[in-house]
Design an enzyme around this catalytic site. Structure first.
Site, PDB file in Angstrom:
ATOM      1  NE  ARG A  24       4.740   0.729  -5.046  1.00 40.99           N
ATOM      2  CZ  ARG A  24       4.804   0.380  -3.769  1.00 40.99           C
ATOM      3  NH1 ARG A  24       3.805   0.612  -2.967  1.00 40.99           N
ATOM      4  NH2 ARG A  24       5.873  -0.197  -3.299  1.00 40.99           N
ATOM      5  CB  CYS A  47      -0.883   0.019   1.232  1.00 40.15           C
ATOM      6  SG  CYS A  47      -1.872  -1.462   1.384  1.00 40.15           S
ATOM      7  CE  LYS A  84       9.613 -13.366 -17.523  1.00 38.31           C
ATOM      8  NZ  LYS A  84       8.478 -13.803 -16.771  1.00 38.31           N
ATOM      9  CE  LYS A  88       2.322  -7.362 -14.475  1.00 36.83           C
ATOM     10  NZ  LYS A  88       3.384  -8.383 -14.514  1.00 36.83           N
ATOM     11  CD  GLU A 142       7.287 -11.479 -20.828  1.00 44.89           C
ATOM     12  OE1 GLU A 142       7.930 -12.215 -20.055  1.00 44.89           O
ATOM     13  OE2 GLU A 142       6.146 -11.068 -20.570  1.00 44.89           O
ATOM     14  CD  GLU A 189       8.785 -17.421 -15.957  1.00 42.15           C
ATOM     15  OE1 GLU A 189       7.947 -17.916 -16.727  1.00 42.15           O
ATOM     16  OE2 GLU A 189       8.785 -16.220 -15.642  1.00 42.15           O
ATOM     17  CG  ASN A 214       2.751  -0.924   3.052  1.00 46.52           C
ATOM     18  OD1 ASN A 214       2.401  -2.020   2.650  1.00 46.52           O
ATOM     19  ND2 ASN A 214       3.694  -0.207   2.471  1.00 46.52           N
ATOM     20  N   GLY A 215       1.137  -3.654   4.916  1.00 44.64           N
ATOM     21  CA  GLY A 215       1.683  -4.938   5.366  1.00 44.64           C
ATOM     22  C   GLY A 215       0.580  -5.863   5.825  1.00 44.64           C
ATOM     23  CG  HIS A 219      13.677 -37.849 -28.891  1.00 40.32           C
ATOM     24  ND1 HIS A 219      13.832 -39.144 -29.321  1.00 40.32           N
ATOM     25  CD2 HIS A 219      13.943 -37.861 -27.565  1.00 40.32           C
ATOM     26  CE1 HIS A 219      14.147 -39.918 -28.288  1.00 40.32           C
ATOM     27  NE2 HIS A 219      14.226 -39.150 -27.212  1.00 40.32           N
ATOM     28  CD1 TRP A 271      -1.390  -5.228  -2.930  1.00 42.26           C
ATOM     29  CD2 TRP A 271      -2.015  -4.372  -4.883  1.00 42.26           C
ATOM     30  NE1 TRP A 271      -1.236  -6.196  -3.879  1.00 42.26           N
ATOM     31  CE2 TRP A 271      -1.601  -5.711  -5.085  1.00 42.26           C
ATOM     32  CE3 TRP A 271      -2.457  -3.630  -5.990  1.00 42.26           C
ATOM     33  CZ2 TRP A 271      -1.607  -6.312  -6.334  1.00 42.26           C
ATOM     34  CZ3 TRP A 271      -2.459  -4.249  -7.234  1.00 42.26           C
ATOM     35  CH2 TRP A 271      -2.029  -5.562  -7.394  1.00 42.26           C
TER      36      TRP A 271
HETATM   37  O1  M6R Z   1      -1.955 -12.059 -14.694  1.00 37.28           O
HETATM   38  P1  M6R Z   1      -1.681 -13.457 -15.126  1.00 37.28           P
HETATM   39  O2  M6R Z   1      -0.752 -14.161 -14.197  1.00 37.28           O
HETATM   40  O3  M6R Z   1      -2.921 -14.262 -15.362  1.00 37.28           O
HETATM   41  O4  M6R Z   1      -0.944 -13.319 -16.506  1.00 37.28           O
HETATM   42  C1  M6R Z   1      -0.607 -14.444 -17.256  1.00 37.28           C
HETATM   43  C2  M6R Z   1       0.355 -14.108 -18.355  1.00 37.28           C
HETATM   44  O5  M6R Z   1      -0.208 -13.196 -19.251  1.00 37.28           O
HETATM   45  C3  M6R Z   1       1.653 -13.543 -17.804  1.00 37.28           C
HETATM   46  O6  M6R Z   1       2.250 -14.384 -16.882  1.00 37.28           O
HETATM   47  C4  M6R Z   1       2.665 -13.280 -18.944  1.00 37.28           C
HETATM   48  O7  M6R Z   1       3.079 -14.494 -19.480  1.00 37.28           O
HETATM   49  C5  M6R Z   1       3.849 -12.468 -18.424  1.00 37.28           C
HETATM   50  N1  M6R Z   1       4.038 -11.328 -19.236  1.00 37.28           N
HETATM   51  C6  M6R Z   1       5.126 -13.223 -18.396  1.00 37.28           C
HETATM   52  O8  M6R Z   1       6.192 -12.481 -17.944  1.00 37.28           O
END
Ligand code: M6R
Length: 609
Positions: free
Chosen positions: A27, A2, A486, A604, A489, A482, A100-101, A505, A74
């Protein structure tokens, strides 16, 4: 999580409070409120929604007063609503607090207070603090704060106002940030520097356990025993934008560095003090109910899906229930065989991803029991699921998910331990071993983050590559997925993750001289086989970066470079092994001049199918 602001001086408090809160709003918050002292009374105005909603509410009705506190929320305990917004007061309205917390032991305290006749208006943990202040008021504001601090457990930054003793704000913190800004005839409090730099650049940072009494002309800092503490004042020389990022160049990097705290907050209250059990007070499962579940589906997208893949290994190995992991956009259309004997766990940072939300609805329609793991209280997914377990990562702004992922992994681990504990498929000794290890994770991650030079060098050296491969077996494979996402992306390097045994394979054809291959080798059960796969790519002249546990000399002999993670349990290794992968992606993206926080074509929150 928060945002907190406080003002005391000769000017009207509200304009500063609103301005400071707007500097924290980047945020993304769900509600906001202010409290101002005037003529013996504290006036509170608050409402759900963005700060703009509060501003509208205050239009033409601005409470007057030169001492006040403000809060952007938040949500953690209790959904976003007018009544759950901060500030919170006791029943008399004389003790007001912003927080906050998370107050870990708030339920017990609330029950004690209710037994003494206190009535609560909200579902929050914070309201308990205001009631404790009035219940235990000694006639001295400072003393009472100290007394109350002795009762509460958890993580917090708190600012208190007391109508009985105006002219001072008292604030304190534990595991949450708090800064004091020093002005002339006025002083400021904030959870983050951006809130105050328009007013002053002379600040000091509060440390855990410190209590500051802030008047308009003075700030006095002491510990809980009354020992005075002298603070070093520093001049903030960041601009406003840098301040929002806490001095980090990008939100992604800031969020990577927030992972120790995110982990601590997420495990808070979920590990028994005796270290022999996992506690999910929000879940009301009984062993009998669980006996009825013969299959678990985990459904999610992107990074959250990758957390689900890790979760499958955890649940199957520890709780011995069969798990299927599905990409949410596929799940709905593949006519899944799912019914009342199944549990469907959806994972989503935002809680708003439409594919995941629709998959959740489909699982419900088919009769499955549902559980959401999400970071956003009151989000659509949280509301739709039968039960919710929250990750407490705090707001994640960078498109590339980092701290949400590691907290999701932690929740998946804790959930699998919890289910195993209910089903009697894990020994107390094993639970203890894991819990002791889990408690060490935040500090181990913190240490890893102090030493990133080697990763920067690799990122610069291999950042010009057009392809990269990530290999691993078992949990290492899940983390490799993952790592590849990363890198793709944010750096736009084509990256693929493979189960190390699968490479030969077909994909081995792509391994040519100089291609970077990141090999994760943290899993003891498949270690030798992973080393064999490493040798297969080495034999094709790939450049191998091995990721292994400290002390693994064999890996160093076979790989071109090695990044070590601290020695830990095999189930905890994913929480640490992903760190170098996040940082490699980040620094590779920097090398290539990419827009790290806003990668091309991505958003996002994905609310379209
Ligand atoms: O908000 P969500 O966790 O549901 O989002 C899922 C994906 O869109 C999200 O994890 C996306 O793959 C990220 N940009 C990865 O870094």
């Amino acid at each position: 999580m928060c945002g907190i602001v406080g003002y005391i001086g000769d000017k009207q408090a509200i304009p500063f409070l609103l301005d400071g809160m707007s500097k924290l709003e980047y945020r993304g918050y769900d509600s906001a409120g202010v409290a101002v002292y005037n003529k013996g009374k504290i006036c509170i105005e608050k409402c759900v929604g963005r700060l703009e909603a509060l501003k509208q509410k205050l239009k033409g009705n601005m409470p007057e007063g030169t001492m006040g506190i403000g809060h952007t929320r938040w949500a953690t305990h209790g959904r976003p609503s007018d009544v759950n917004s901060h500030p919170h007061a006791d029943s008399s309205g004389e003790f007001v607090v912003v927080h906050n917390g998370i107050i870990e032991n708030y339920l017990g305290l609330k029950q004690d207070l209710q037994a003494k006749g206190h009535t609560f208006l909200s579902e929050t943990d914070t309201e308990v603090v205001a009631h404790l202040m009035s219940e235990y008021y000694t006639g001295d504001f400072e003393d009472t704060v100290k007394k109350v601090l002795g009762m509460i457990e958890g993580s917090y930054s708190l600012v208190f106002m007391c109508a009985k003793e105006p002219g001072k704000l008292i604030c304190t913190k534990k595991s949450n940030p708090l800064v004091i800004g020093l002005g002339n005839g006025e002083n400021f409090i904030a959870s983050d520097i951006p809130a105050i730099i328009a007013k002053t650049r002379r600040t000091f940072i509060m440390s855990d356990g410190e209590i500051a009494t802030v008047t308009k002309d003075n700030v006095w800092v002491q510990d809980i025993n009354g020992t005075p503490i002298s603070k070093k004042i520093f001049e903030v020389n960041w601009n406003a934008e840098a301040a929002e990022k806490g001095g980090f160049e990008h939100f992604m990097l800031k969020e990577i560095y927030e992972q120790p705290k995110a982990m601590r907050d997420t495990m808070l209250g979920r590990l028994a003090k005796t270290n022999d059990a996992v506690v999910f007070s929000e879940l009301n499962w009984t062993p009998e109910e669980l006996k009825g579940i013969n299959k678990i589906f985990i459904v999610a997208c992107g990074t959250a899906y990758h957390a689900g893949v890790v979760g499958k290994y955890y649940i199957e190995q520890m709780a011995r229930i069969s798990v299927e992991v599905d990409i949410a956009s596929e799940f709905r259309y593949r006519l899944p065989i799912i019914d009342g004997n199944c549990l469907c766990i959806v994972i989503s940072q935002s809680g708003e991803t439409i594919d995941t939300l629709e998959a959740l609805k489909e699982a419900k329609r088919l009769g499955a029991r549902t559980l959401a793991v999400t970071n956003v209280v009151g989000s659509s997914i949280a509301r739709e699921a039968d039960q919710v377990v929250y990750t407490y990562a705090g707001p994640e702004i960078a498109v590339a998910s980092t701290k949400a992922y590691t907290t999701q992994l932690l929740i998946m681990l804790l959930l699998s331990m919890y289910i195993a504990q209910l089903r009697n498929t894990v020994t107390v000794d094993r639970l203890q071993e894991l819990i002791v290890g889990i408690r060490e994770i935040p500090e181990q991650i913190h240490k890893m983050l102090e030493n990133v030079e080697q990763i920067k060098i690799f990122a610069t050296k291999y950042g010009s590559s057009e392809d990269a491969f990530f290999l691993g077996r078992s949990l290492d494979y899940a983390v490799a997925l993952e790592g590849a996402l990363k890198l793709k992306e944010i750096s736009y390097i084509h990256a693929e993750a493979y189960a190390a045994g699968e490479l030969k394979h077909g994909t081995l054809a792509l391994i040519v001289e100089g291609v970077p291959v990141i090999v994760l080798a943290t899993q003891p059960d498949v270690y030798e086989k992973t080393i064999s796969n490493l040798q297969e790519v080495k034999a094709r002249d790939a450049v191998v970066i091995g990721i292994g546990m400290e002390g693994d000399k064999k890996l160093a002999q076979h790989a071109d470079h090695v990044i070590y993670i601290p020695k830990t349990d095999k189930y905890l290794a994913p929480l640490e092994a992903v760190l170098p992968l996040q940082l490699l992606a980040y620094y590779a993206a920097l090398t290539r001049g990419c827009d790290v926080d806003k990668p091309r074509n991505l958003a996002k929150s994905v609310t379209v199918e």
